[in-house]
Design a protein around this motif. Structure first.
Motif, PDB file in Angstrom:
ATOM      1  N   ARG A 180      31.562  43.366  28.783  1.00 29.91           N
ATOM      2  CA  ARG A 180      32.422  43.835  29.867  1.00 29.91           C
ATOM      3  C   ARG A 180      31.919  45.150  30.447  1.00 29.91           C
ATOM      4  N   PHE A 181      31.421  46.022  29.560  1.00 32.41           N
ATOM      5  CA  PHE A 181      30.893  47.295  30.042  1.00 32.41           C
ATOM      6  C   PHE A 181      29.655  47.085  30.900  1.00 32.41           C
ATOM      7  N   VAL A 182      28.771  46.166  30.483  1.00 28.16           N
ATOM      8  CA  VAL A 182      27.566  45.896  31.261  1.00 28.16           C
ATOM      9  C   VAL A 182      27.933  45.328  32.634  1.00 28.16           C
ATOM     10  N   ALA A 183      28.930  44.424  32.656  1.00 26.11           N
ATOM     11  CA  ALA A 183      29.343  43.857  33.940  1.00 26.11           C
ATOM     12  C   ALA A 183      29.933  44.925  34.856  1.00 26.11           C
ATOM     13  N   ASN A 184      30.798  45.774  34.292  1.00 25.92           N
ATOM     14  CA  ASN A 184      31.395  46.841  35.114  1.00 25.92           C
ATOM     15  C   ASN A 184      30.346  47.853  35.564  1.00 25.92           C
ATOM     16  N   ALA A 185      29.441  48.222  34.648  1.00 25.55           N
ATOM     17  CA  ALA A 185      28.398  49.181  35.014  1.00 25.55           C
ATOM     18  C   ALA A 185      27.484  48.599  36.084  1.00 25.55           C
ATOM     19  N   SER A 186      27.213  47.291  35.986  1.00 22.85           N
ATOM     20  CA  SER A 186      26.372  46.657  36.998  1.00 22.85           C
ATOM     21  C   SER A 186      26.992  46.796  38.386  1.00 22.85           C
ATOM     22  N   VAL A 242      17.975  50.580  37.403  1.00 24.16           N
ATOM     23  CA  VAL A 242      19.292  50.068  37.018  1.00 24.16           C
ATOM     24  C   VAL A 242      19.198  48.598  36.626  1.00 24.16           C
ATOM     25  N   GLU A 243      18.486  47.797  37.432  1.00 26.65           N
ATOM     26  CA  GLU A 243      18.329  46.381  37.109  1.00 26.65           C
ATOM     27  C   GLU A 243      17.633  46.206  35.762  1.00 26.65           C
ATOM     28  N   GLY A 244      16.603  47.030  35.528  1.00 22.67           N
ATOM     29  CA  GLY A 244      15.891  46.931  34.253  1.00 22.67           C
ATOM     30  C   GLY A 244      16.766  47.299  33.072  1.00 22.67           C
ATOM     31  N   LEU A 245      17.574  48.372  33.202  1.00 26.04           N
ATOM     32  CA  LEU A 245      18.451  48.780  32.112  1.00 26.04           C
ATOM     33  C   LEU A 245      19.516  47.727  31.827  1.00 26.04           C
ATOM     34  N   LEU A 246      20.095  47.168  32.881  1.00 29.74           N
ATOM     35  CA  LEU A 246      21.114  46.146  32.687  1.00 29.74           C
ATOM     36  C   LEU A 246      20.516  44.885  32.072  1.00 29.74           C
ATOM     37  N   LEU A 247      19.342  44.489  32.530  1.00 30.80           N
ATOM     38  CA  LEU A 247      18.693  43.311  31.951  1.00 30.80           C
ATOM     39  C   LEU A 247      18.315  43.559  30.500  1.00 30.80           C
ATOM     40  N   LEU A 248      17.867  44.786  30.200  1.00 35.71           N
ATOM     41  CA  LEU A 248      17.528  45.126  28.821  1.00 35.71           C
ATOM     42  C   LEU A 248      18.758  45.054  27.930  1.00 35.71           C
ATOM     43  N   ALA A 249      19.901  45.523  28.436  1.00 36.98           N
ATOM     44  CA  ALA A 249      21.136  45.468  27.652  1.00 36.98           C
ATOM     45  C   ALA A 249      21.579  44.036  27.420  1.00 36.98           C
ATOM     46  N   ARG A 250      21.451  43.186  28.453  1.00 35.94           N
ATOM     47  CA  ARG A 250      21.870  41.792  28.302  1.00 35.94           C
ATOM     48  C   ARG A 250      20.923  41.006  27.412  1.00 35.94           C
TER      49      ARG A 250
END
Length: 411
Positions: A195-201, A246-254
């Motif tokens: 949920r945090f990753v989705a909101n941060a995205s 940002v895209e790289g960090l979010l993809l790395l988290a997912r």
């Protein structure tokens, strides 16, 4: 807005109170159950062995007394076997000694027969005891096997799995309930992270998209001063780099999580698509593509696997020699695994620098984060995606310069 799934119910707690000094001693623990089981098995085996020895002894005594090695004929004693020798003419004492020797020899034969039968009985009982013990041990340890299988399924993909072990409140049930409780906490933690990753995205992409739109509108004005145009291009490049970060960090988290939904994906198709996307950049740098890509189908997420191939191919093109460079992209399958290999010409890479290139924002010493070759997350993302698919990625320095990147995934 999608509703958040309710957290799973907590597993049942043991019915005994840990603070009670008496109840834990009375509950059916594994120690008590094993003690009763093996004690009962030894008792039953002893009773069976005693009964068999008794029967064999009685049989041996009956056999030894049913037929004497001599017989009395009209006041004289005559031997009936070859090993019982009686004198024809002898006194009473000599005859008694000879008869005693015959009886002692017959007793030795009976004991030898008893020993032989007892050994065969012991062998048979040993086989039965081992088979029965193996079956009972499997029955006692079956809860542990259930816990292990559930743990493997959880480690593979599904955090919603629970053991839910039924039975007495012994150590196995206590372990299973504790494991279920831990899985519940982990599932809630991963759900919160998603949920945090989705909101941060959403929160991070929106202002960057607005900035890009404003800059593009400003740059589209033909009457804007040259200095403003140059400043707008610089800000647009900076904004684009921030979007990539940002895209790289979010993809790395997912991608650090396991892949739940898997579909057949051909690594050859994924690699060819990555080559097509980087082809224009490779032509601008004078880099030639090589390699044959054989079909290699794996189970996974096609978008994430394409990201692996794209990151590796982009790095191979960008970190290459100025002239006559090449990038070789191959795929193959065999021995239960699929392999994607990307090798390239380029600068000489020291072996001690290999581990550093997989860390976020880490590059070789001659490159810096502020360079135009990326944001320093490509190989970190590739490693995370490979791990999420149950595979691995390794890098080896290539003789003459460059790297050989090899991604291995289970089929």
């Amino acid at each position: 807005m999608p509703q958040t799934p309710a957290p799973p119910h907590a597993p049942p707690k043991p019915t005994w109170d840990p603070r009670d000094p008496v109840r834990p001693l009375l509950r059916p623990t594994i120690r008590i159950r094993l003690t009763l089981l093996y004690g009962g098995m030894f008792l039953i085996a002893g009773i069976l062995l005693l009964a068999i020895i008794y029967l064999f002894t009685a049989q041996a005594l009956r056999d030894s007394t049913s037929e004497l090695p001599f017989k009395v004929v009209t006041g004289t004693v005559t031997a009936t076997t070859d090993w019982c020798r009686l004198p024809d003419k002898s006194t009473g004492e000599q005859l008694n000694n000879a008869v005693s020797m015959c009886l002692r020899h017959q007793s030795d034969l009976a004991l030898d027969d008893l020993l032989r039968r007892s050994l065969f009985a012991l062998l048979g009982l040993s086989i039965i005891a081992f088979a029965f013990g193996y079956a009972m041990a499997g029955r006692v340890l079956s809860p542990l096997g259930r816990i292990t299988r559930t743990a493997r399924q959880v480690a593979g993909s599904d955090l919603s799995r629970r053991i839910e072990l039924d039975g007495p409140d012994d150590e196995f049930k206590e372990l299973a309930d504790t494991f279920d409780d831990m899985l519940g906490r982990l599932e809630r933690a991963f759900s919160a992270q998603q949920r945090f990753v989705a909101n941060a995205s959403h929160e991070l992409r929106t202002p960057l998209a607005i900035n890009r739109t404003l800059l593009e509108v400003q740059l589209s004005d033909p009457g804007a001063p040259v200095e403003l145009q140059q400043l707008g291009k610089t800000l647009l490049a900076t904004n684009e780099r921030s979007e990539q970060l940002v895209e790289g960090l979010l993809l790395l988290a997912r991608s650090d999580n396991e892949i739940v939904e898997r579909k057949p994906v051909d690594l050859a198709e994924v690699a060819s698509r990555a080559v097509d996307q980087v082809h224009a950049e490779a032509e601008a740098k004078g880099v030639e593509f090589r390699g044959e890509r054989a079909p290699a189908v794996v189970q996974g997420n096609g978008v994430l696997l394409e990201r692996i191939a794209l990151n590796l191919v982009q790095n191979a093109v960008r970190y290459n020699v100025p002239e006559d460079g090449w990038v070789e992209v191959t795929t193959e399958s065999g021995d239960g695994q699929a392999v994607l290999e990307v090798s390239n010409t380029g600068p000489v890479v020291p072996a001690y620098e290999i581990d550093n290139i997989f860390e976020p924002f880490r590059r070789l010493r001659q490159d810096r984060t502020g360079s135009d070759k990326g944001v320093g997350l490509g190989l970190s993302i590739a490693r995370s995606v490979a791990r999420a698919h149950g595979g691995r990625i390794i890098a080896e320095p290539r003789e003459g310069g460059g790297l050989v990147m090899r991604v291995t995934l289970p089929i």
